[in-house]
Design an enzyme around this catalytic site. Structure first.
Site, PDB file in Angstrom:
ATOM      1  N   ASP A   1       2.002  -6.994   2.725  1.00 48.83           N
ATOM      2  CA  ASP A   1       0.808  -6.182   2.989  1.00 48.83           C
ATOM      3  C   ASP A   1       1.217  -4.903   3.720  1.00 48.83           C
ATOM      4  OD1 ASP A   1      -1.802  -5.312   3.130  1.00 48.83           O
ATOM      5  OD2 ASP A   1      -2.439  -6.765   4.650  1.00 48.83           O
TER       6      ASP A   1
ATOM      7  N   HIS B   1       0.343   3.836   8.390  1.00 53.29           N
ATOM      8  CA  HIS B   1      -0.632   4.774   8.947  1.00 53.29           C
ATOM      9  C   HIS B   1       0.119   5.794   9.795  1.00 53.29           C
ATOM     10  CE1 HIS B   1      -4.161   2.539   7.678  1.00 53.29           C
ATOM     11  NE2 HIS B   1      -3.640   1.435   8.179  1.00 53.29           N
TER      12      HIS B   1
ATOM     13  N   ASN C   1      -5.789  -6.445   9.369  1.00 50.08           N
ATOM     14  CA  ASN C   1      -6.896  -7.170   8.772  1.00 50.08           C
ATOM     15  C   ASN C   1      -6.413  -7.888   7.512  1.00 50.08           C
ATOM     16  OD1 ASN C   1      -9.478  -8.110   8.361  1.00 50.08           O
ATOM     17  ND2 ASN C   1     -10.154  -6.283   7.281  1.00 50.08           N
TER      18      ASN C   1
ATOM     19  N   HIS D   1       0.858  -1.187   0.000  1.00 52.49           N
ATOM     20  CA  HIS D   1       0.000   0.000   0.000  1.00 52.49           C
ATOM     21  C   HIS D   1       0.897   1.240   0.000  1.00 52.49           C
ATOM     22  CE1 HIS D   1      -3.623  -2.388   0.916  1.00 52.49           C
ATOM     23  NE2 HIS D   1      -2.770  -3.146   1.589  1.00 52.49           N
TER      24      HIS D   1
END
Length: 424
Positions: free
Chosen positions: A305, A309, A278, A63
């Protein structure tokens, strides 16, 4: 420019045994791999004594947060974090703002990636806005450069929509990657449903939420003939479902994240949001069986993954904090520290599952350290160590359970063609 990487041991995907050899690189190509290579005039010598030389890593689940969430990460900082961890190339997920759901956004993202020092690739969303209702322009995104489609972060809950998406994916020779979750079962859960969630008073996400969706998605793929890639598997039962479908000949691949091998719900003490992700951390029993699945080859790839944040977001209470941890910089050292240094598995597992197979899945050639090959490798020091401070990490975010911890092993050198991207 000539560089001689001298005294190292070469890792391959074919054997856990290392081969001692020097590696001579000229103009971005590996021109010789042999013991005792003499350094000619003008050759830069890099001492690799006691270190491992292995093909550069590649991550199919990252991400990068751009566009729209650059306060967490952007494509450039994400690429520098990758280099810091020995990752030379990755695939970006589409859960950005706006979502990567049109050819135009695909082109914009890939244009932003051109400023990076490593090659980057992107997925496109399965549905518009990742809302699970209406298919995105799959063919146009493929033409614009998307290498995979996924609504990662959400499942495609409507099986009719998913079936149509898989039919399109098959026609356009694209992999459909699936985040497996039954949202009605997950509810407002924030961690694995079990004894720890009960003791902490937190709503849980049951294992069946993932397992039911996983079974459904592979069955639809099997029916349509599409290639489905199951993302971040966390339960032994789900892994065994994949194993069974593979034995039946279904076109299914799957990935395991390092954190789902290392941590479990018992690590969530004092409501530490560094362990909130998650799908969630499951049980110690799942850890052990998933690890064996990696060794046995049920898992095709290791993928982090990587989900950065901001510190502000992660400081919220456990229920409210966002899911996800960073992983690009910590992946190889944590796998070495917890498993390889203890003889649980060898370097062949890393080379195959975190370098060669991830490239093959998106139709890129692997990059073995062999004569005539492209120079795309890293030098890892098993005797070194890495302390993951905020100052050390290149990601904008530091939401990792490994923050301020020291792990065995160090990524010392990263080479891409005629450039040394990192040299500690």
């Amino acid at each position: 420019m000539k560089r001689l990487f001298k005294g190292g041991e070469i890792a391959t995907e074919d054997s856990p045994k290392l081969t001692r050899a020097d590696v001579l690189v000229e103009d971005g190509k590996i021109v010789q791999v042999a013991p005792g290579i003499a350094a000619g005039e003008g050759t830069e010598v890099v001492d690799c004594t006691g270190k491992v030389i292995l093909p550069a890593l590649f991550d199919v689940h990252v991400h990068a947060r751009e566009p729209g969430q650059e306060q967490k990460e952007n494509i450039l900082t994400c690429s520098e974090a990758a280099i810091n961890g020995g990752v030379v190339g990755f695939v970006m997920m589409p859960n950005t703002a706006p979502a990567i759901d049109t050819a135009g956004v695909v082109k914009t993202v890939l244009e932003s990636a051109r400023k990076c020092r490593i090659p980057l690739y992107t997925t496109g969303a399965i549905t518009k806005g990742r809302e699970g209702k209406e298919l995105a322009a799959i063919g146009a995104m493929k033409a614009a450069g998307a290498v995979m489609i996924t609504d990662d972060g959400y499942p495609v809950s409507n099986p009719v929509v998913l079936r149509r998406a898989m039919e399109y994916a098959k026609n356009f020779d694209l992999i459909l990657a699936s985040h497996c979750e039954t949202m009605e079962l997950s509810g407002k859960g924030s961690m694995h449903e079990g004894k720890v969630s009960y003791s902490l008073g937190l709503e849980g996400i049951p294992a069946i939420s993932e397992e039911i969706c996983l079974d459904r998605d592979i069955r639809i793929a099997q029916y349509t003939g599409a290639h489905v890639h199951i993302q971040h598997v966390t339960t032994a039962r789900g892994m065994n479902t994949i194993r069974r479908f593979k034995e039946e000949g279904a076109k299914v691949t799957c990935e395991i994240a390092p954190h789902h091998l290392i941590f479990n719900h018992e690590d969530i003490r004092d409501y530490d949001t560094s362990y909130k992700m998650n799908p969630p951390l499951r049980t110690p029993e799942d850890n052990a069986l998933l690890l064996q699945g990696l060794i046995d080859g049920v898992f095709d790839v290791i993928a982090t993954d990587h989900a950065p944040h901001t510190e502000f977001e992660k400081k919220n209470d456990f229920q409210s904090a966002p899911f996800g941890i960073t992983g690009l910089e910590t992946a190889l050292p944590c796998l070495y520290d917890r498993f390889m240094s203890k003889g649980v598995f060898g370097w062949d597992v890393i080379v195959k599952r975190y370098s060669a197979e991830p490239r093959r899945i998106i139709k890129l050639p692997p990059v073995p350290v062999v004569e005539g090959g492209v120079a795309e490798f890293i030098v890892f020091d098993p005797n070194g160590s890495t302390t993951f401070t905020k100052e050390f990490m290149k990601s904008k975010s530091s939401n990792t359970p490994f923050l301020n911890q020291t792990l065995k092993g160090s990524v010392d050198v990263v080479v891409l063609k005629d450039e040394v991207l990192l040299n500690r």
